[in-house]
Design an enzyme around this catalytic site. Structure first.
Site, short mmCIF file in Angstrom:
data_model
loop_
_atom_site.label_atom_id
_atom_site.label_comp_id
_atom_site.label_asym_id
_atom_site.label_seq_id
_atom_site.Cartn_x
_atom_site.Cartn_y
_atom_site.Cartn_z
N GLY A 207 2.86 -0.99 4.23
CA GLY A 207 2.96 0.41 3.85
C GLY A 207 4.41 0.80 3.62
N GLY A 208 5.04 1.34 4.65
CA GLY A 208 6.39 1.88 4.55
C GLY A 208 7.38 0.96 3.83
N GLY B 199 2.73 2.49 10.65
CA GLY B 199 3.68 3.58 10.42
C GLY B 199 4.43 4.02 11.66
N GLU C 184 -5.23 -4.56 10.90
CA GLU C 184 -4.18 -3.56 11.05
C GLU C 184 -4.37 -2.79 12.36
OE1 GLU C 184 -2.50 -2.53 6.92
OE2 GLU C 184 -4.12 -1.15 7.33
N GLU D 278 -6.59 5.18 8.02
CA GLU D 278 -6.34 6.58 7.68
C GLU D 278 -7.58 7.21 7.04
OE1 GLU D 278 -2.77 5.80 5.46
OE2 GLU D 278 -1.81 5.20 7.34
N ASN E 241 0.87 -1.18 0.00
CA ASN E 241 0.00 0.00 0.00
C ASN E 241 0.91 1.23 0.00
OD1 ASN E 241 -1.81 2.04 0.52
ND2 ASN E 241 -2.28 1.41 2.61
N TRP E 242 1.04 1.83 -1.16
CA TRP E 242 1.97 2.96 -1.28
C TRP E 242 1.45 4.24 -0.62
CZ3 TRP E 242 4.03 2.93 -7.04
CH2 TRP E 242 4.89 1.82 -7.19
N LYS E 243 0.17 4.28 -0.33
CA LYS E 243 -0.45 5.50 0.21
C LYS E 243 -0.13 6.68 -0.73
CE LYS E 243 -0.15 3.38 4.71
NZ LYS E 243 0.00 3.50 6.14
N HIS F 2 -9.45 1.55 5.31
CA HIS F 2 -8.14 1.78 5.93
C HIS F 2 -8.31 2.78 7.07
CE1 HIS F 2 -4.01 2.91 6.58
NE2 HIS F 2 -3.68 1.77 5.98
N SER G 106 3.56 -1.95 10.27
CA SER G 106 5.02 -2.04 10.39
C SER G 106 5.56 -3.44 10.08
CB SER G 106 5.49 -1.58 11.76
OG SER G 106 5.12 -0.22 11.97
P1 PGA Z 1 2.90 0.40 7.57
O1 PGA Z 1 1.45 0.63 6.94
O2 PGA Z 1 3.43 -0.89 7.03
O3 PGA Z 1 3.70 1.58 7.15
O4 PGA Z 1 2.73 0.34 9.07
C1 PGA Z 1 0.55 -0.44 6.79
C2 PGA Z 1 -0.77 0.06 6.27
O5 PGA Z 1 -1.21 1.14 6.68
O6 PGA Z 1 -1.41 -0.59 5.39
#
Ligand code: PGA
Length: 253
Positions: free
Chosen positions: A234-235, A173, A167, A99, A9-11, A97, A213
């Site tokens: 994500g990251g 993050g 999640e 966010e 997930n590149w966001k 998600h 993470s």
């Molecule tokens: P993260 O994000 O790996 O940076 O913690 C995961 C996500 O939000 O899908």
């Protein structure tokens, strides 16, 4: 047998050129890997879906969107519909998600409407659920997860067309990861919920991903848990060598 899914997930990250280079490098790396039952998914910003779809045509990864609107079409400036995603041949779309729940006030009801729109357009939703740190400390993690499952999947028929991502919000993050045991406990709760509300077959066939993470250093331990069927990353999905390493680990398990 259910699939292991490694999804990035590149966001809101990467320029067009950076996306292009990453996807070509990923394609090359995947040439050398026998994926077996592991599926690789990239969810880029919507602006790059066409680029990603084109590269994916001759490669071994699939594409997902990061969001979809809950309406079919019409005057919703800036939004993207499920029919549009379908016309781009996308396989997946992330919904719910944390966010989006937090910054765009998305409710379980809205997420449920999005999920139904995706199903009408033959796109597999990756439904994200998870608790905040405060909720975990209050001891209500399981209630939150069950409420999000009830709300998000209300009136939804499942047959190999839903992926769930657990999640924990406090792990997204932040560099903090749920321990494999903490994650496994919730994954097994989700699987039991699927069995109770659908069937044993559905619960056994549905992939439940962990997100928060996940990185090369912890992917093996997490994926070794019996109910963790991959990751929503994500990251660590922004770096092609880290992401490829995680795919290799998933394949080896
Ligand atoms: P993260 O994000 O790996 O940076 O913690 C995961 C996500 O939000 O899908």
């Amino acid at each position: 047998m259910r699939k292991t899914i490694i999804a990035g997930n590149w966001k809101m990250n990467k320029t067009f050129l950076e996306a292009d280079i990453f996807l070509f490098e990923l394609s090359e790396n995947l040439e050398k890997i026998e994926l077996g039952t592991v599926e690789v998914v990239i969810c880029p910003p919507s602006l790059y879906l066409e680029l990603a779809s084109d590269i994916a045509t001759d490669s071994k990864f699939h594409i997902g969107a990061q969001n979809v609107n809950d309406n079919a079409d019409g005057a919703f400036t800036g939004e993207i519909s499920a029919a549009m995603l379908h016309s781009m041949d996308l396989k997946y779309c992330i919904i719910g998600h944390s966010e989006r729940r937090k910054y765009y006030s998305e409710s379980d009801e809205m997420i449920n409407a999005k999920l139904k729109k995706l199903h009408e357009n033959e796109i597999i939703p990756i439904l994200c659920i998870g608790e905040t740190l405060e909720q975990r400390e209050q001891g209500i993690t399981k209630d939150i997860i069950l409420a999000q499952l009830d709300g998000g999947l209300n009136g939804v028929e499942i047959e190999d067309n839903v992926v769930i991502a657990y999640e924990p919000i406090w792990a997204i993050g932040t560099g903090k990861t749920a321990t494999p045991q903490q994650a496994q406990e919730i994954h097994s709760l989700i699987r039991n919920w699927l069995e109770e509300n659908y069937s044993k077959d559905i619960s056994e066939e549905t992939s439940i991903l962990y997100g928060g993470s996940m990185k090369p250093e912890n992917v093996k331990e997490l994926l070794s848990q019996s109910d963790i069927d991959g990751g929503l990353i994500g990251g660590a999905s922004l770096d092609v060598s880290k992401f490829s390493k995680m795919i290799e680990t998933a394949v080896e398990l």
